[in-house]
Motif scaffolding. Structure first.
Motif, PDB file in Angstrom:
ATOM      1  N   THR A   1      14.278  20.219   4.823  1.00 40.43           N
ATOM      2  CA  THR A   1      13.394  20.215   3.665  1.00 40.43           C
ATOM      3  C   THR A   1      12.725  18.838   3.539  1.00 40.43           C
ATOM      4  OG1 THR A   1      15.286  19.542   2.276  1.00 40.43           O
ATOM      5  CG2 THR A   1      14.719  21.894   2.282  1.00 40.43           C
ATOM      6  N   LYS A   2      12.397  18.231   4.660  1.00 40.21           N
ATOM      7  CA  LYS A   2      11.812  16.891   4.613  1.00 40.21           C
ATOM      8  C   LYS A   2      10.365  16.901   4.128  1.00 40.21           C
ATOM      9  CE  LYS A   2      14.990  14.808   7.950  1.00 40.21           C
ATOM     10  NZ  LYS A   2      15.170  14.120   9.249  1.00 40.21           N
ATOM     11  N   GLY A   3       9.671  18.031   4.297  1.00 43.57           N
ATOM     12  CA  GLY A   3       8.338  18.151   3.737  1.00 43.57           C
ATOM     13  C   GLY A   3       8.380  18.075   2.220  1.00 43.57           C
TER      14      GLY A   3
ATOM     15  N   MET B   1       0.850  -1.200   0.000  1.00 39.80           N
ATOM     16  CA  MET B   1       0.000   0.000   0.000  1.00 39.80           C
ATOM     17  C   MET B   1       0.886   1.250   0.000  1.00 39.80           C
ATOM     18  SD  MET B   1      -2.878   1.187   2.784  1.00 39.80           S
ATOM     19  CE  MET B   1      -3.665   2.775   2.661  1.00 39.80           C
ATOM     20  N   ILE B   2       0.624   2.182  -0.938  1.00 43.93           N
ATOM     21  CA  ILE B   2       1.407   3.402  -1.041  1.00 43.93           C
ATOM     22  C   ILE B   2       1.006   4.376   0.070  1.00 43.93           C
ATOM     23  CG2 ILE B   2       1.965   5.371  -2.506  1.00 43.93           C
ATOM     24  CD1 ILE B   2       3.080   2.741  -3.508  1.00 43.93           C
ATOM     25  N   GLN B   3       1.994   4.895   0.766  1.00 43.54           N
ATOM     26  CA  GLN B   3       1.736   5.839   1.845  1.00 43.54           C
ATOM     27  C   GLN B   3       1.475   7.239   1.307  1.00 43.54           C
ATOM     28  OE1 GLN B   3       5.602   4.903   3.766  1.00 43.54           O
ATOM     29  NE2 GLN B   3       4.417   4.707   5.642  1.00 43.54           N
ATOM     30  N   SER B   4       0.721   8.032   2.051  1.00 41.16           N
ATOM     31  CA  SER B   4       0.547   9.438   1.726  1.00 41.16           C
ATOM     32  C   SER B   4       1.768  10.216   2.210  1.00 41.16           C
ATOM     33  CB  SER B   4      -0.703   9.982   2.411  1.00 41.16           C
ATOM     34  OG  SER B   4      -0.484  10.068   3.817  1.00 41.16           O
ATOM     35  N   TYR B   5       1.907  11.460   1.748  1.00 41.74           N
ATOM     36  CA  TYR B   5       3.085  12.236   2.145  1.00 41.74           C
ATOM     37  C   TYR B   5       3.124  12.482   3.652  1.00 41.74           C
ATOM     38  CZ  TYR B   5       0.379  16.647   2.400  1.00 41.74           C
ATOM     39  OH  TYR B   5      -0.521  17.635   2.733  1.00 41.74           O
ATOM     40  N   LYS B   6       1.959  12.540   4.298  1.00 39.51           N
ATOM     41  CA  LYS B   6       1.964  12.757   5.746  1.00 39.51           C
ATOM     42  C   LYS B   6       2.560  11.557   6.478  1.00 39.51           C
ATOM     43  CE  LYS B   6      -2.024  15.876   5.724  1.00 39.51           C
ATOM     44  NZ  LYS B   6      -3.421  16.088   6.155  1.00 39.51           N
ATOM     45  N   GLU B   7       2.222  10.365   6.025  1.00 39.16           N
ATOM     46  CA  GLU B   7       2.794   9.159   6.635  1.00 39.16           C
ATOM     47  C   GLU B   7       4.294   9.076   6.355  1.00 39.16           C
ATOM     48  OE1 GLU B   7      -0.667   5.836   6.405  1.00 39.16           O
ATOM     49  OE2 GLU B   7      -0.093   6.728   4.494  1.00 39.16           O
ATOM     50  N   ILE B   8       4.670   9.415   5.121  1.00 39.21           N
ATOM     51  CA  ILE B   8       6.092   9.409   4.760  1.00 39.21           C
ATOM     52  C   ILE B   8       6.847  10.436   5.591  1.00 39.21           C
ATOM     53  CG2 ILE B   8       7.735   9.876   2.905  1.00 39.21           C
ATOM     54  CD1 ILE B   8       5.534   8.918   0.944  1.00 39.21           C
ATOM     55  N   LEU B   9       6.268  11.613   5.741  1.00 38.28           N
ATOM     56  CA  LEU B   9       6.930  12.679   6.498  1.00 38.28           C
ATOM     57  C   LEU B   9       7.144  12.277   7.950  1.00 38.28           C
ATOM     58  CD1 LEU B   9       8.115  15.488   6.577  1.00 38.28           C
ATOM     59  CD2 LEU B   9       5.806  16.427   6.865  1.00 38.28           C
ATOM     60  N   ALA B  10       6.193  11.585   8.520  1.00 34.79           N
ATOM     61  CA  ALA B  10       6.359  11.112   9.898  1.00 34.79           C
ATOM     62  C   ALA B  10       7.573  10.196  10.007  1.00 34.79           C
ATOM     63  CB  ALA B  10       5.095  10.378  10.350  1.00 34.79           C
ATOM     64  N   ASP B  11       7.769   9.339   9.002  1.00 38.62           N
ATOM     65  CA  ASP B  11       8.947   8.466   8.999  1.00 38.62           C
ATOM     66  C   ASP B  11      10.227   9.275   8.829  1.00 38.62           C
ATOM     67  OD1 ASP B  11       7.379   6.196   9.290  1.00 38.62           O
ATOM     68  OD2 ASP B  11       7.255   5.812   7.133  1.00 38.62           O
ATOM     69  N   LEU B  12      10.220  10.230   7.899  1.00 45.85           N
ATOM     70  CA  LEU B  12      11.428  11.027   7.633  1.00 45.85           C
ATOM     71  C   LEU B  12      11.843  11.838   8.860  1.00 45.85           C
ATOM     72  CD1 LEU B  12      10.603  12.367   4.040  1.00 45.85           C
ATOM     73  CD2 LEU B  12      12.133  10.476   4.644  1.00 45.85           C
ATOM     74  N   ILE B  13      10.854  12.393   9.553  1.00 45.61           N
ATOM     75  CA  ILE B  13      11.136  13.202  10.740  1.00 45.61           C
ATOM     76  C   ILE B  13      11.758  12.359  11.850  1.00 45.61           C
ATOM     77  CG2 ILE B  13      10.056  14.533  12.614  1.00 45.61           C
ATOM     78  CD1 ILE B  13      10.314  15.994   9.931  1.00 45.61           C
ATOM     79  N   SER B  14      11.421  11.088  11.889  1.00 42.28           N
ATOM     80  CA  SER B  14      11.909  10.230  12.981  1.00 42.28           C
ATOM     81  C   SER B  14      13.414   9.985  12.917  1.00 42.28           C
ATOM     82  CB  SER B  14      11.172   8.884  12.966  1.00 42.28           C
ATOM     83  OG  SER B  14      11.568   8.094  11.846  1.00 42.28           O
ATOM     84  N   PHE B  15      14.028  10.229  11.751  1.00 44.11           N
ATOM     85  CA  PHE B  15      15.476  10.028  11.615  1.00 44.11           C
ATOM     86  C   PHE B  15      16.212  11.293  12.052  1.00 44.11           C
ATOM     87  CE2 PHE B  15      13.651   7.384   8.116  1.00 44.11           C
ATOM     88  CZ  PHE B  15      14.009   6.142   8.629  1.00 44.11           C
TER      89      PHE B  15
END
Length: 379
Positions: A109-111, A1-15
């Motif tokens: 610029t993770k957004g 299932m393809i994630q939305s940008y909000k779900e992706i952003l949550a992952d990116l922010i966690s790093f």
């Protein structure tokens, strides 16, 4: 299932991808690069990882393998640090309040990256190559983008460089110089100060000389496309001294300069060297040096590219006082700096971005890609 940008952003922010010139505060981007590589591999993109330093990597993902041309979307993976006491919530956990997303890097610029990943998972593919570049250490030395330009000779028809511009296209940016001056004296016990040479006493003459130099720049060098039209010099940090009862023999002042076309990096460095030479005497010596390689200014002089992006974005272009990676990437083709969010929100405590900016950017990406495909007759 393809994630939305909000779900992706949550992952990116966690790093934690904070980059810093102070080794104890510096972090790598290995985990984020691995995450994004897996994402693009699953989409069928060609991916290549390039080592910049230990723990620091670039990533290039592309619809076409080793192919010139096309649209390049690029952003840096690192963020600046923070004071945890000034954050309402954990900076590495994405928060949502009043139609804004909050977390370290959401604006810078993770957004941008999260939306690009969402777009790539759902876009209507044409014959136009689509490339995504992630770089390391933009917030410090720009080593990532330098590594890419030196080692990956691929050209592009248009490059969108991520910075928070409120989706207005930026066509020029100042350069950047990270500098220091060492003021060298002679140490001795403070009970007999005349036998030493106190480097702290040398700070005031240097500050005055810099003030005079900047006044000269204001009067004689300008580019009124910028809101601050002259080359600036900012004294940022002073390091020095041993103890309260010791004459200080070494002071280092860290400062920066932001060149424009009419006053280049070389000319500014020569001016500073002349100041150091004129202030040096038998008691105190002044030595100017670079903290890292100079960062090139950016100036897009491709009218066709500027007209194209202004028409698609439906916004006027402007110029910015800070530096970007575009000065380096321009060697491989036309660049425009553009991204969601405001520079006013970058680097600040409780960094946030308006959800509407991200939604609008997702729509704008589809327009840019489709219109560029038509323009290049690659639909």
């Amino acid at each position: 299932m393809i994630q939305s940008y909000k779900e992706i952003l949550a992952d990116l922010i966690s790093f934690n991808t904070i980059s810093s010139l102070e080794a104890n505060k510096d972090h790598g981007n290995t985990n984020l690069i691995s995450y994004v590589k897996d994402f693009f591999d699953a989409l069928g993109f060609y991916t290549s990882v390039y080592k910049v330093f230990d723990g620091k990597y670039n990533l290039l993902a592309s619809t076409h393998k080793d192919t010139d041309g096309g649209l390049l979307l690029t952003c840096h993976t690192d963020t600046v640090g923070f004071n945890i006491e000034k954050w309402k919530n954990d900076p590495f956990i994405l928060d949502h309040a009043d139609d804004r997303l909050i977390g370290r890097g959401v604006t810078d610029t993770k957004g941008f990256l999260a939306v690009v990943m969402d777009f790539c998972a759902n876009f209507k593919k044409t014959k136009l190559p689509l490339k995504v570049l992630l770089t390391a250490d933009q917030e410090t030395t720009m080593s990532g983008v330098v590594n890419y330009v030196q080692n990956v000779p691929l050209k592009h028809d248009l490059c969108i460089v991520a910075e928070p511009t409120m989706l207005y296209p930026v066509v020029a940016a100042k350069g950047y110089m990270g500098l220091y001056v060492d003021i060298l004296g002679k140490t001795i016990h403070s009970s007999n100060p005349e036998k030493g040479s106190n480097a702290i006493n040398g700070i005031v003459p240097f500050v005055k000389a810099i003030e005079d130099l900047e006044e000269n720049y204001k009067s004689n060098f300008s580019d009124h496309r910028f809101s601050v039209p002259y080359p600036t010099i900012n004294l940022g940090k002073i390091i020095g001294g041993h103890s309260v009862n010791t004459v200080c023999d070494n002071v280092r002042i860290l400062f920066d300069a932001r060149p424009i076309k009419s006053k280049s990096e070389t000319e500014i460095y020569n001016d500073l060297t002349k100041i150091a030479k004129s202030l040096s005497n038998t008691k105190l010596q002044y030595k100017i040096g670079r903290l890292h390689n100079d960062i090139d200014l950016f100036d897009c002089n491709d009218k066709d590219t500027i007209d194209f992006i202004m028409k698609v974005a439906n916004k006027e272009s402007y110029c910015i006082n800070y530096c970007t990676e575009a000065g380096f990437l321009s060697a491989n083709g036309p660049c425009i700096v553009l991204g969601p969010g405001s520079i006013k929100d970058a680097h600040k405590d409780n960094e946030s971005i308006e959800v509407k900016q991200l939604d609008d950017f997702l729509y704008l990406l589809s327009l840019i890609y489709s219109q560029l495909s038509l323009k290049m007759k690659l639909f």
